[in-house]
Design a protein around this motif. Structure first.
Motif, PDB file in Angstrom:
ATOM      1  N   PHE A   4       4.345 -13.141   2.638  1.00  0.00           N
ATOM      2  CA  PHE A   4       3.839 -12.016   1.759  1.00  0.00           C
ATOM      3  C   PHE A   4       4.675 -11.975   0.569  1.00  0.00           C
ATOM      4  CE2 PHE A   4       2.064 -10.904   5.742  1.00  0.00           C
ATOM      5  CZ  PHE A   4       0.797 -11.021   5.588  1.00  0.00           C
ATOM      6  N   PRO A   5       4.183 -11.436  -0.461  1.00  0.00           N
ATOM      7  CA  PRO A   5       4.902 -10.923  -1.807  1.00  0.00           C
ATOM      8  C   PRO A   5       6.079  -9.459  -1.079  1.00  0.00           C
ATOM      9  CG  PRO A   5       2.893 -10.945  -2.191  1.00  0.00           C
ATOM     10  CD  PRO A   5       2.615 -11.228  -0.759  1.00  0.00           C
ATOM     11  N   LYS A   6       6.951  -9.496  -1.858  1.00  0.00           N
ATOM     12  CA  LYS A   6       8.067  -8.499  -1.485  1.00  0.00           C
ATOM     13  C   LYS A   6       7.661  -7.101  -1.924  1.00  0.00           C
ATOM     14  CE  LYS A   6      11.366 -11.426  -0.240  1.00  0.00           C
ATOM     15  NZ  LYS A   6      11.545 -11.572   1.091  1.00  0.00           N
ATOM     16  N   TYR A   7       6.563  -6.473  -0.858  1.00  0.00           N
ATOM     17  CA  TYR A   7       6.583  -5.192  -0.767  1.00  0.00           C
ATOM     18  C   TYR A   7       6.951  -4.224   0.472  1.00  0.00           C
ATOM     19  CZ  TYR A   7       2.324  -6.363  -3.690  1.00  0.00           C
ATOM     20  OH  TYR A   7       1.531  -6.916  -4.916  1.00  0.00           O
ATOM     21  N   ASN A   8       7.124  -2.958   0.043  1.00  0.00           N
ATOM     22  CA  ASN A   8       7.609  -2.010   0.952  1.00  0.00           C
ATOM     23  C   ASN A   8       6.169  -1.585   1.461  1.00  0.00           C
ATOM     24  OD1 ASN A   8       8.645   0.093   2.427  1.00  0.00           O
ATOM     25  ND2 ASN A   8       8.498   1.424   0.701  1.00  0.00           N
ATOM     26  N   PHE A   9       5.722  -2.159   2.691  1.00  0.00           N
ATOM     27  CA  PHE A   9       4.300  -1.963   3.294  1.00  0.00           C
ATOM     28  C   PHE A   9       4.342  -0.499   3.739  1.00  0.00           C
ATOM     29  CE2 PHE A   9       4.420  -6.419   2.800  1.00  0.00           C
ATOM     30  CZ  PHE A   9       3.236  -6.751   2.432  1.00  0.00           C
ATOM     31  N   ILE A  10       3.456   0.416   3.605  1.00  0.00           N
ATOM     32  CA  ILE A  10       3.154   1.570   4.172  1.00  0.00           C
ATOM     33  C   ILE A  10       1.885   1.492   4.797  1.00  0.00           C
ATOM     34  CG2 ILE A  10       3.126   3.946   3.914  1.00  0.00           C
ATOM     35  CD1 ILE A  10       4.537   3.541   1.404  1.00  0.00           C
ATOM     36  N   LEU A  11       1.664   1.813   6.324  1.00  0.00           N
ATOM     37  CA  LEU A  11       0.451   1.981   6.971  1.00  0.00           C
ATOM     38  C   LEU A  11       0.168   3.419   7.006  1.00  0.00           C
ATOM     39  CD1 LEU A  11      -1.938   0.480   8.349  1.00  0.00           C
ATOM     40  CD2 LEU A  11      -0.546   0.699  10.451  1.00  0.00           C
ATOM     41  N   ALA A  12      -0.760   3.737   6.684  1.00  0.00           N
ATOM     42  CA  ALA A  12      -1.392   5.265   6.624  1.00  0.00           C
ATOM     43  C   ALA A  12      -2.389   5.460   7.791  1.00  0.00           C
ATOM     44  CB  ALA A  12      -1.828   5.866   5.229  1.00  0.00           C
ATOM     45  N   SER A  13      -1.794   5.158   9.060  1.00  0.00           N
ATOM     46  CA  SER A  13      -2.765   5.295  10.052  1.00  0.00           C
ATOM     47  C   SER A  13      -1.893   5.798  11.436  1.00  0.00           C
ATOM     48  CB  SER A  13      -3.426   3.880  10.148  1.00  0.00           C
ATOM     49  OG  SER A  13      -4.230   4.113  11.501  1.00  0.00           O
ATOM     50  N   LYS A  14      -2.450   6.717  11.960  1.00  0.00           N
ATOM     51  CA  LYS A  14      -2.004   7.083  13.301  1.00  0.00           C
ATOM     52  C   LYS A  14      -2.194   6.109  14.470  1.00  0.00           C
ATOM     53  CE  LYS A  14      -3.399  11.428  13.003  1.00  0.00           C
ATOM     54  NZ  LYS A  14      -3.758  12.773  13.218  1.00  0.00           N
ATOM     55  N   SER A  15      -3.214   5.312  14.238  1.00  0.00           N
ATOM     56  CA  SER A  15      -3.742   4.497  15.231  1.00  0.00           C
ATOM     57  C   SER A  15      -2.849   3.588  15.867  1.00  0.00           C
ATOM     58  CB  SER A  15      -5.179   3.812  14.768  1.00  0.00           C
ATOM     59  OG  SER A  15      -5.494   2.676  15.490  1.00  0.00           O
ATOM     60  N   PRO A  16      -2.603   3.668  17.130  1.00  0.00           N
ATOM     61  CA  PRO A  16      -1.713   2.725  17.641  1.00  0.00           C
ATOM     62  C   PRO A  16      -2.187   1.208  17.753  1.00  0.00           C
ATOM     63  CG  PRO A  16      -2.558   4.310  19.421  1.00  0.00           C
ATOM     64  CD  PRO A  16      -3.082   4.558  18.238  1.00  0.00           C
ATOM     65  N   ARG A  17      -3.526   1.196  17.532  1.00  0.00           N
ATOM     66  CA  ARG A  17      -4.333  -0.453  17.431  1.00  0.00           C
ATOM     67  C   ARG A  17      -3.961  -0.820  16.256  1.00  0.00           C
ATOM     68  NH1 ARG A  17      -6.700   3.516  20.060  1.00  0.00           N
ATOM     69  NH2 ARG A  17      -7.616   4.232  18.295  1.00  0.00           N
ATOM     70  N   ARG A  18      -4.144  -0.105  15.130  1.00  0.00           N
ATOM     71  CA  ARG A  18      -3.747  -0.620  13.835  1.00  0.00           C
ATOM     72  C   ARG A  18      -2.354  -0.984  13.652  1.00  0.00           C
ATOM     73  NH1 ARG A  18      -7.594   3.401  11.412  1.00  0.00           N
ATOM     74  NH2 ARG A  18      -9.543   2.264  11.608  1.00  0.00           N
TER      75      ARG A  18
END
Length: 191
Positions: A4-18
């Motif tokens: 992947f490109p050099k990103y600071n990835f943020i996941l906006a999800s409480k879901s443990p599955r996601r």
């Protein structure tokens, strides 16, 4: 290897599955969740509902992202007989939903939104799921043992109910879990 490109990835999800599914792509990310009221216009076509909700979840972040941030927001709905089956409010509603799904086919639709400082991209994925005819005992056992109150349609395909109850799926299994990771991988590479 980092694909992947050099990103600071943020996941906006409480879901443990996601969170688990995003980890499976070997992405380093942080989880930051901002609460939003998950309402949508009643006249939206079914495919646009989870996309609308994913966009809604991205809104609180819009003025807080840094240039190297890539925010991932998502929502998943179950569509059955012309209506959305959301997360059940308790045991009675969960039993009603599973009884409706029993012996029939439904669609699981996930919408995903990728947001950076200067652009935003949305997409969706649809999977078809067919349940066998579930007995009342099977439904009661699943609800009491697995408490599926945080899941659209009152079930998790990766749990016991999926093992004993799913006759057929068409489309992405991971989409049914809540994140179409193969499509997400492609969309990140093109973002």
């Amino acid at each position: 290897m980092n694909w992947f490109p050099k990103y600071n990835f943020i996941l906006a999800s409480k879901s443990p599955r996601r969170q688990h599914l995003l980890k499976s792509l070997e992405i380093d990310f942080q989880v930051i969740v901002k609460e939003v009221k998950e309402d949508f216009p009643a006249d939206l076509p079914k495919e646009e509902i989870p996309v609308y909700l994913a966009l809604l979840k991205a809104q609180p972040f819009r003025n807080q992202l840094k240039p190297d941030d890539l925010l991932i927001t998502a929502d998943t709905i179950v569509w059955h007989r012309g209506k959305v089956l959301g997360k059940p409010s308790g045991e009675n509603e969960a039993k009603k939903m599973l009884s409706e799904l029993s012996g029939s086919e439904h669609e699981v639709i996930s919408g995903v939104c990728l947001t950076s400082v200067d652009k935003q991209k949305t997409f969706y994925s649809v999977s078809n799921v067919q349940f066998k005819k579930l007995s009342n005992d099977e439904i009661d056992y699943y609800i009491s043992s697995f408490k599926p109150f945080d899941k659209a349609g009152a079930y998790g395909i990766q749990e016991w109910i999926g093992c004993i109850g799913i006759k057929h799926i068409e489309g992405s299994f991971y989409n049914i879990m809540g994140l179409p990771v193969q499509k997400l991988y492609e969309e990140i590479l093109q973002f």
